[in-house]
Design a protein around this motif. Structure first.
Motif, PDB file in Angstrom:
ATOM      1  N   PHE A 173      -1.050  -3.497  51.985  1.00  0.00           N
ATOM      2  CA  PHE A 173      -1.186  -4.680  52.108  1.00  0.00           C
ATOM      3  C   PHE A 173      -2.463  -5.308  50.963  1.00  0.00           C
ATOM      4  N   GLY A 174      -1.660  -5.006  49.405  1.00  0.00           N
ATOM      5  CA  GLY A 174      -2.935  -5.028  48.446  1.00  0.00           C
ATOM      6  C   GLY A 174      -1.706  -6.423  48.151  1.00  0.00           C
ATOM      7  N   SER A 175      -2.956  -6.790  46.614  1.00  0.00           N
ATOM      8  CA  SER A 175      -2.360  -7.892  45.809  1.00  0.00           C
ATOM      9  C   SER A 175      -2.167  -7.635  44.506  1.00  0.00           C
ATOM     10  N   GLY A 176      -2.930  -6.265  44.620  1.00  0.00           N
ATOM     11  CA  GLY A 176      -1.973  -5.293  42.788  1.00  0.00           C
ATOM     12  C   GLY A 176      -3.704  -5.764  42.081  1.00  0.00           C
ATOM     13  N   GLU A 177      -4.843  -5.746  42.190  1.00  0.00           N
ATOM     14  CA  GLU A 177      -5.783  -5.665  41.547  1.00  0.00           C
ATOM     15  C   GLU A 177      -6.191  -3.956  41.341  1.00  0.00           C
ATOM     16  N   ASP A 207      -6.407  -1.509  45.221  1.00  0.00           N
ATOM     17  CA  ASP A 207      -7.508  -1.776  45.892  1.00  0.00           C
ATOM     18  C   ASP A 207      -6.537  -2.811  47.143  1.00  0.00           C
ATOM     19  N   SER A 208      -6.553  -2.170  48.654  1.00  0.00           N
ATOM     20  CA  SER A 208      -5.275  -2.682  49.351  1.00  0.00           C
ATOM     21  C   SER A 208      -6.424  -2.299  50.926  1.00  0.00           C
ATOM     22  N   SER A 209      -5.086  -2.995  51.850  1.00  0.00           N
ATOM     23  CA  SER A 209      -6.111  -2.781  53.586  1.00  0.00           C
ATOM     24  C   SER A 209      -5.744  -0.718  53.832  1.00  0.00           C
ATOM     25  N   MET A 210      -4.574  -0.512  53.633  1.00  0.00           N
ATOM     26  CA  MET A 210      -4.020   0.881  53.850  1.00  0.00           C
ATOM     27  C   MET A 210      -5.578   1.467  53.122  1.00  0.00           C
ATOM     28  N   LEU A 211      -6.096   1.270  51.716  1.00  0.00           N
ATOM     29  CA  LEU A 211      -6.696   2.134  50.864  1.00  0.00           C
ATOM     30  C   LEU A 211      -8.118   2.190  52.617  1.00  0.00           C
ATOM     31  N   ASP A 212      -8.789   0.924  53.104  1.00  0.00           N
ATOM     32  CA  ASP A 212      -9.807   0.762  53.402  1.00  0.00           C
ATOM     33  C   ASP A 212      -9.689   1.349  54.925  1.00  0.00           C
ATOM     34  N   TRP A 213      -8.221   1.569  55.009  1.00  0.00           N
ATOM     35  CA  TRP A 213      -8.075   2.094  57.008  1.00  0.00           C
ATOM     36  C   TRP A 213      -8.344   3.848  56.007  1.00  0.00           C
ATOM     37  N   TRP A 214      -7.292   3.811  54.622  1.00  0.00           N
ATOM     38  CA  TRP A 214      -7.599   5.465  54.885  1.00  0.00           C
ATOM     39  C   TRP A 214      -8.922   5.823  54.730  1.00  0.00           C
ATOM     40  N   VAL A 270     -17.163   9.508  55.166  1.00  0.00           N
ATOM     41  CA  VAL A 270     -17.503   9.680  54.329  1.00  0.00           C
ATOM     42  C   VAL A 270     -17.996   7.977  54.147  1.00  0.00           C
ATOM     43  N   HIS A 271     -19.433   7.823  52.577  1.00  0.00           N
ATOM     44  CA  HIS A 271     -20.111   7.278  53.032  1.00  0.00           C
ATOM     45  C   HIS A 271     -20.594   6.435  51.213  1.00  0.00           C
ATOM     46  N   SER A 272     -21.418   5.283  51.021  1.00  0.00           N
ATOM     47  CA  SER A 272     -21.477   5.450  50.042  1.00  0.00           C
ATOM     48  C   SER A 272     -20.946   4.672  49.048  1.00  0.00           C
ATOM     49  N   VAL A 273     -19.572   4.028  49.603  1.00  0.00           N
ATOM     50  CA  VAL A 273     -18.402   3.491  48.860  1.00  0.00           C
ATOM     51  C   VAL A 273     -18.943   2.555  48.627  1.00  0.00           C
ATOM     52  N   LEU A 274     -17.965   2.448  46.862  1.00  0.00           N
ATOM     53  CA  LEU A 274     -18.689   1.299  45.796  1.00  0.00           C
ATOM     54  C   LEU A 274     -17.160   1.345  45.268  1.00  0.00           C
ATOM     55  N   LYS A 275     -16.537   0.139  45.397  1.00  0.00           N
ATOM     56  CA  LYS A 275     -15.750  -0.673  44.242  1.00  0.00           C
ATOM     57  C   LYS A 275     -16.031  -1.846  43.236  1.00  0.00           C
ATOM     58  N   ARG A 276     -15.419  -2.005  42.697  1.00  0.00           N
ATOM     59  CA  ARG A 276     -16.046  -2.246  41.158  1.00  0.00           C
ATOM     60  C   ARG A 276     -14.540  -2.545  40.702  1.00  0.00           C
ATOM     61  N   PRO A 277     -14.059  -3.855  40.308  1.00  0.00           N
ATOM     62  CA  PRO A 277     -12.754  -3.889  39.839  1.00  0.00           C
ATOM     63  C   PRO A 277     -12.996  -4.314  38.652  1.00  0.00           C
ATOM     64  N   VAL A 278     -11.869  -3.310  37.988  1.00  0.00           N
ATOM     65  CA  VAL A 278     -12.120  -3.027  36.386  1.00  0.00           C
ATOM     66  C   VAL A 278     -10.853  -4.101  35.624  1.00  0.00           C
TER      67      VAL A 278
END
Length: 318
Positions: free
Chosen positions: A249-253, A295-302, A310-318
């Protein structure tokens, strides 16, 4: 394509028929006719019956005519068709393929191969548990990486129609009910079939659109392959679709993911990395993990599945 000589086609059909006549059990002419049709030999039941009667004059075939429909088998002790049979290794391979790939093979192909699957099981069964090939079946198993779930119910005939349309490049008409309960009719171009855990998904393009979507097969209330063919788009690649995280459930980003995880909860990431460029740094009782991935919804669920670990989560576009 030139038509095969009738005599050659008749010989080929006879060989296919003899290969599908079982030992120790029986088969009807109608069952053989269906198996032959799935193998590309379209004949009516009466033709198959006549062929069986002819073959019985030259081979040791037994016909049980005590009840209808008549049933056929090889006679006890018959030598059978003098063609190489399945070896123990081939039987093992076929049995494993039947167990693990049955949902991903076209139903028509599975039906065509049914006689060989039965022969493979019988070959391993006759060898007994002392056979290393038979014993191997008890030594291997595909196990779930999450809580096992029973597969959802698929409406009768739906998977067969979906597989047929996918196999033959035919437009598919489906009545679909989405997760929100909204029902609609769609004509779609089937492009790929994927099994994700206990669920099956059809990757397709809706008529009039040039983007791909995934439809859950169990949410199809009905499906019918049309008689209209299409040319599969050359730019579509099912592997790339998967690599882009579309089944998650991601868009390929693609993103650079950084997070901290308790050592006890994150130790497995040292053995099974998130990506080829994953980096792990020890910080007290935590691991600081960074990786480039989709990036995907499955990654967020995981990530959420680890709770406070798990803490201090940070996502940055490549």
């Amino acid at each position: 394509m030139p038509k095969r000589p009738e005599s050659l086609e008749t010989l080929q059909m006879a060989i296919e028929m003899l290969r599908r006549i079982p030992r120790g059990r029986t088969v009807t002419a109608a069952e053989l006719q269906q198996q032959l049709a799935d193998a590309g030999f379209e004949r009516d039941v009466r033709t198959v019956q006549r062929q069986l009667e002819t073959l019985s004059e030259y081979f040791e075939l037994d016909r049980d005519d005590s009840r209808k429909p008549f049933r056929y088998s090889w006679k006890e002790g018959a030598k059978g068709l003098s063609l190489p049979g399945l070896s123990a290794q081939e039987s093992l391979l076929l049995t494993l393929a039947e167990q693990q790939l049955h949902a991903l093979l076209p139903p028509r192909l599975m039906s065509s191969l049914r006689g060989f699957f039965v022969q493979a099981r019988e070959k391993l069964g006759d060898a007994g548990d002392k056979s290393i090939e038979s014993a191997w079946l008890k030594k291997v198993r595909v196990v779930s990486t999450s809580q096992p779930l029973l597969p959802p119910t698929i409406a009768p005939g739906v998977l067969e129609q979906v597989s047929h349309a996918l196999y033959e490049n035919l437009w598919l008409d489906v009545d679909y009910k989405n997760a929100n309960g909204n029902a609609a009719h769609h004509r779609v171009m089937p492009l790929g079939l994927a099994q994700q855990g206990p669920r099956m998904y059809l990757v397709c393009r809706f008529e009039g659109y040039d983007n791909e979507r995934s439809l859950a097969v169990h949410r199809m209330r009905s499906a019918r392959a049309s008689s209209f063919r299409f040319d599969p788009p050359e730019e579509f690649d099912l592997s790339q679709y998967d690599n882009d995280g579309r089944f998650g459930f991601g868009s390929g980003e693609r993103i650079q993911l950084t997070f901290k995880i308790d050592k006890d909860a994150g130790h497995h990431l040292l053995e099974t990395p998130l990506s080829v460029d994953q980096r792990v740094v020890e910080e007290g009782d935590d691991y600081l993990v960074s990786a480039t991935l989709v990036d995907s919804s499955m990654l967020d669920w995981w990530l959420r599945g680890f709770g406070d670990s798990v803490h201090s989560v940070l996502k940055r576009p490549v």
